[in-house]
Design a protein around this motif. Structure first.
Motif, mmCIF file in Angstrom:
data_model
loop_
_atom_site.group_PDB
_atom_site.id
_atom_site.type_symbol
_atom_site.label_atom_id
_atom_site.label_comp_id
_atom_site.label_asym_id
_atom_site.label_seq_id
_atom_site.Cartn_x
_atom_site.Cartn_y
_atom_site.Cartn_z
ATOM 1 N N THR A 71 -4.449 1.345 -21.655
ATOM 2 C CA THR A 71 -3.576 0.655 -22.605
ATOM 3 C C THR A 71 -2.673 1.701 -23.251
ATOM 4 N N ALA A 72 -1.738 1.260 -24.066
ATOM 5 C CA ALA A 72 -0.871 2.194 -24.791
ATOM 6 C C ALA A 72 -1.684 3.062 -25.749
ATOM 7 N N GLU A 73 -2.858 2.570 -26.165
ATOM 8 C CA GLU A 73 -3.697 3.302 -27.116
ATOM 9 C C GLU A 73 -4.678 4.257 -26.440
ATOM 10 N N GLY A 74 -4.824 4.186 -25.125
ATOM 11 C CA GLY A 74 -5.777 5.060 -24.435
ATOM 12 C C GLY A 74 -6.493 4.332 -23.316
ATOM 13 N N GLU A 75 -7.700 4.799 -23.018
ATOM 14 C CA GLU A 75 -8.497 4.234 -21.928
ATOM 15 C C GLU A 75 -9.867 3.831 -22.431
ATOM 16 N N GLU A 76 -10.431 2.817 -21.762
ATOM 17 C CA GLU A 76 -11.792 2.376 -22.053
ATOM 18 C C GLU A 76 -12.432 1.984 -20.728
ATOM 19 N N THR A 77 -13.743 2.214 -20.613
ATOM 20 C CA THR A 77 -14.452 1.878 -19.387
ATOM 21 C C THR A 77 -15.412 0.724 -19.655
ATOM 22 N N TYR A 78 -15.443 -0.215 -18.703
ATOM 23 C CA TYR A 78 -16.317 -1.380 -18.778
ATOM 24 C C TYR A 78 -17.268 -1.338 -17.590
ATOM 25 N N GLU A 79 -18.516 -1.773 -17.809
ATOM 26 C CA GLU A 79 -19.541 -1.726 -16.771
ATOM 27 C C GLU A 79 -20.147 -3.102 -16.540
ATOM 28 N N ALA A 80 -20.729 -3.276 -15.353
ATOM 29 C CA ALA A 80 -21.380 -4.538 -15.009
ATOM 30 C C ALA A 80 -22.315 -4.972 -16.130
ATOM 31 N N GLY A 81 -22.269 -6.271 -16.428
ATOM 32 C CA GLY A 81 -23.107 -6.839 -17.474
ATOM 33 C C GLY A 81 -22.378 -7.008 -18.791
ATOM 34 N N GLN A 82 -21.147 -6.472 -18.901
ATOM 35 C CA GLN A 82 -20.408 -6.568 -20.157
ATOM 36 C C GLN A 82 -19.476 -7.773 -20.175
ATOM 37 N N LEU A 83 -19.453 -8.455 -21.315
ATOM 38 C CA LEU A 83 -18.417 -9.429 -21.643
ATOM 39 C C LEU A 83 -17.277 -8.654 -22.290
ATOM 40 N N TYR A 84 -16.040 -9.138 -22.136
ATOM 41 C CA TYR A 84 -14.923 -8.399 -22.720
ATOM 42 C C TYR A 84 -13.766 -9.325 -23.065
ATOM 43 N N TYR A 85 -12.886 -8.789 -23.898
ATOM 44 C CA TYR A 85 -11.575 -9.376 -24.163
ATOM 45 C C TYR A 85 -10.555 -8.268 -23.950
ATOM 46 N N TRP A 86 -9.605 -8.509 -23.056
ATOM 47 C CA TRP A 86 -8.504 -7.575 -22.831
ATOM 48 C C TRP A 86 -7.237 -8.223 -23.365
ATOM 49 N N PRO A 87 -6.682 -7.730 -24.467
ATOM 50 C CA PRO A 87 -5.439 -8.301 -24.988
ATOM 51 C C PRO A 87 -4.262 -7.928 -24.091
ATOM 52 N N PRO A 88 -3.111 -8.561 -24.280
ATOM 53 C CA PRO A 88 -1.930 -8.162 -23.520
ATOM 54 C C PRO A 88 -1.672 -6.660 -23.697
ATOM 55 N N GLY A 89 -1.189 -6.031 -22.600
ATOM 56 C CA GLY A 89 -0.867 -4.605 -22.662
ATOM 57 C C GLY A 89 -1.929 -3.733 -22.017
ATOM 58 N N HIS A 90 -2.323 -4.020 -20.785
ATOM 59 C CA HIS A 90 -3.381 -3.262 -20.123
ATOM 60 C C HIS A 90 -3.118 -3.145 -18.622
ATOM 61 N N ALA A 91 -3.782 -2.160 -18.002
ATOM 62 C CA ALA A 91 -3.729 -1.972 -16.548
ATOM 63 C C ALA A 91 -5.124 -1.553 -16.086
ATOM 64 N N PRO A 92 -5.807 -2.403 -15.295
ATOM 65 C CA PRO A 92 -7.165 -2.073 -14.840
ATOM 66 C C PRO A 92 -7.168 -1.269 -13.540
ATOM 67 N N GLU A 93 -8.210 -0.441 -13.415
ATOM 68 C CA GLU A 93 -8.465 0.329 -12.193
ATOM 69 C C GLU A 93 -9.959 0.267 -11.896
ATOM 70 N N ALA A 94 -10.314 -0.048 -10.645
ATOM 71 C CA ALA A 94 -11.720 -0.140 -10.249
ATOM 72 C C ALA A 94 -12.271 1.260 -9.964
ATOM 73 N N LEU A 95 -13.247 1.680 -10.753
ATOM 74 C CA LEU A 95 -13.905 2.969 -10.539
ATOM 75 C C LEU A 95 -14.999 2.852 -9.484
ATOM 76 N N GLU A 96 -15.465 1.634 -9.265
ATOM 77 C CA GLU A 96 -16.453 1.294 -8.239
ATOM 78 C C GLU A 96 -16.038 -0.065 -7.677
ATOM 79 N N ASP A 97 -16.608 -0.457 -6.538
ATOM 80 C CA ASP A 97 -16.399 -1.826 -6.079
ATOM 81 C C ASP A 97 -16.798 -2.742 -7.229
#
Length: 121
Positions: A71-97
């Motif tokens: 995001t414009a504010e930095g990076e965050e990592t999400y892992e299997a089992g997590q619920l999330y909210y991604w507001p507008p303004g993001h770009a995801p990248e898969a670190l694993e399948d």
């Protein structure tokens, strides 16, 4: 009441390590099922959108893998089992399948899907 499964949801994007399936669920919301191979980076496909980032909000659950979200504010990592909210303004990248299911506003999701598909051709 509306329901769907992964396999019953139409494929809207396929290729380059990415499969996205979408279905409108009513109330202005759609479901988005995503499978992304390790190394799939949506950043390049988002070029041309405001700030070169996805402008659709996503409420989701990561069922498999790890995703790095830029995001414009930095990076965050999400892992299997997590619920999330991604507001507008993001770009995801898969670190694993990775696999995840999301709920998104239909209008904004359709705009992003159309843009990504155009970038992939």
């Amino acid at each position: 009441m509306t329901s769907t499964t992964h396999d019953d949801t139409p494929v809207t994007i396929a290729g380059e390590g990415l499969e996205a399936r979408t279905r409108e669920m009513g109330g202005g919301m759609s479901v988005l099922w995503v499978r992304a191979a390790k190394g799939t980076d949506l950043g390049p496909a988002l070029k041309g959108l405001p700030d070169d980032l996805c402008q659709c909000p996503h409420w989701g659950f990561l069922t498999k893998g790890r995703i790095k979200l830029r995001t414009a504010e930095g990076e965050e990592t999400y892992e299997a089992g997590q619920l999330y909210y991604w507001p507008p303004g993001h770009a995801p990248e898969a670190l694993e399948d990775s696999e995840f299911a999301e709920f998104c506003p239909t209008k904004e999701l359709e705009e992003v899907i159309a843009h990504v598909k155009a970038q992939m051709t």
